[in-house]
Design a protein around this motif. Structure first.
Motif, PDB file in Angstrom:
ATOM      1  N   PRO A   1      -4.093   0.660   0.833  1.00 46.14           N
ATOM      2  CA  PRO A   1      -5.459   1.842   1.974  1.00 46.14           C
ATOM      3  C   PRO A   1      -5.084   2.947   1.554  1.00 46.14           C
ATOM      4  O   PRO A   1      -3.931   3.816   1.882  1.00 46.14           O
ATOM      5  N   VAL A   2      -6.632   3.630   1.422  1.00 44.01           N
ATOM      6  CA  VAL A   2      -5.915   6.039   1.571  1.00 44.01           C
ATOM      7  C   VAL A   2      -6.703   5.875   3.033  1.00 44.01           C
ATOM      8  O   VAL A   2      -8.371   5.402   2.456  1.00 44.01           O
ATOM      9  N   SER A   3      -6.488   6.491   4.049  1.00 44.04           N
ATOM     10  CA  SER A   3      -7.055   6.310   4.534  1.00 44.04           C
ATOM     11  C   SER A   3      -8.015   8.117   4.467  1.00 44.04           C
ATOM     12  O   SER A   3      -8.050   9.117   3.650  1.00 44.04           O
TER      13      SER A   3
ATOM     14  N   ALA B   1     -12.140   7.348   2.758  1.00 47.45           N
ATOM     15  CA  ALA B   1     -11.148   6.261   2.243  1.00 47.45           C
ATOM     16  C   ALA B   1     -11.202   5.138   1.519  1.00 47.45           C
ATOM     17  O   ALA B   1     -12.876   5.411   0.896  1.00 47.45           O
ATOM     18  N   HIS B   2     -10.596   5.136   0.523  1.00 50.45           N
ATOM     19  CA  HIS B   2     -10.670   3.958  -0.406  1.00 50.45           C
ATOM     20  C   HIS B   2      -8.886   3.685  -0.669  1.00 50.45           C
ATOM     21  O   HIS B   2      -8.280   3.198   0.198  1.00 50.45           O
ATOM     22  N   LEU B   3      -8.710   2.708  -2.359  1.00 52.51           N
ATOM     23  CA  LEU B   3      -7.441   2.428  -2.234  1.00 52.51           C
ATOM     24  C   LEU B   3      -7.218   2.407  -3.783  1.00 52.51           C
ATOM     25  O   LEU B   3      -7.282   3.023  -3.945  1.00 52.51           O
TER      26      LEU B   3
ATOM     27  N   ALA C   1       0.763   4.343 -13.902  1.00 53.00           N
ATOM     28  CA  ALA C   1      -0.940   3.454 -14.266  1.00 53.00           C
ATOM     29  C   ALA C   1      -2.036   3.700 -13.059  1.00 53.00           C
ATOM     30  O   ALA C   1      -2.873   3.424 -13.142  1.00 53.00           O
ATOM     31  N   ARG C   2      -1.139   4.054 -11.694  1.00 52.67           N
ATOM     32  CA  ARG C   2      -1.988   3.258 -10.910  1.00 52.67           C
ATOM     33  C   ARG C   2      -3.474   4.319 -10.829  1.00 52.67           C
ATOM     34  O   ARG C   2      -3.187   5.208 -10.824  1.00 52.67           O
ATOM     35  N   ARG C   3      -4.015   3.467 -10.090  1.00 51.34           N
ATOM     36  CA  ARG C   3      -5.982   4.434 -10.224  1.00 51.34           C
ATOM     37  C   ARG C   3      -6.371   3.699  -8.451  1.00 51.34           C
ATOM     38  O   ARG C   3      -5.882   3.404  -7.904  1.00 51.34           O
ATOM     39  N   HIS C   4      -7.452   4.562  -8.146  1.00 47.78           N
ATOM     40  CA  HIS C   4      -7.852   4.854  -6.864  1.00 47.78           C
ATOM     41  C   HIS C   4      -9.264   4.577  -7.112  1.00 47.78           C
ATOM     42  O   HIS C   4      -9.903   4.767  -8.142  1.00 47.78           O
TER      43      HIS C   4
END
Length: 94
Positions: free
Chosen positions: A39-41, A63-65, A82-85
């Motif tokens: 998670p991203v606050s 907020a997202h992940l 290669a990570r994605r939001h």
């Protein structure tokens, strides 16, 4: 002498912050692929991203992940690169 109510800066700095973040990471299975999800606050969301689920922008302060493959098929560094939001609701229905 009066006691100060201010928190003192932790000398370990980023190390303690990384340990805190690591506690929120989890692993999920999606369509037979293992993913690391973090998670991203709103306070941490300091750049806009495009959600791969809906193609819409994730605005600053939302907020997202973040998700990336956890199986290491291409190696840990490649998987992390290669990570994605994702919007949280888009990830749930993906």
């Amino acid at each position: 002498m009066p006691r100060s109510n201010r928190r003192r800066h932790d000398s370990s700095g980023d190390d303690s912050f990384e340990r805190l973040l690591a506690g929120w990471k989890r692993t999920e299975m999606r369509r037979g692929v293992e993913w690391t999800v973090q998670p991203v606050s709103p306070a941490q969301a300091q750049k806009p991203y495009t959600c791969p689920g809906c193609g819409r922008q994730i605005d600053v302060g939302v907020a997202h992940l973040v998700a990336w493959r956890a199986d290491g098929v291409m190696g840990d560094a490649a998987d992390l690169a290669a990570r994605r939001h994702w919007h949280q609701h888009c990830w749930k229905v993906a």
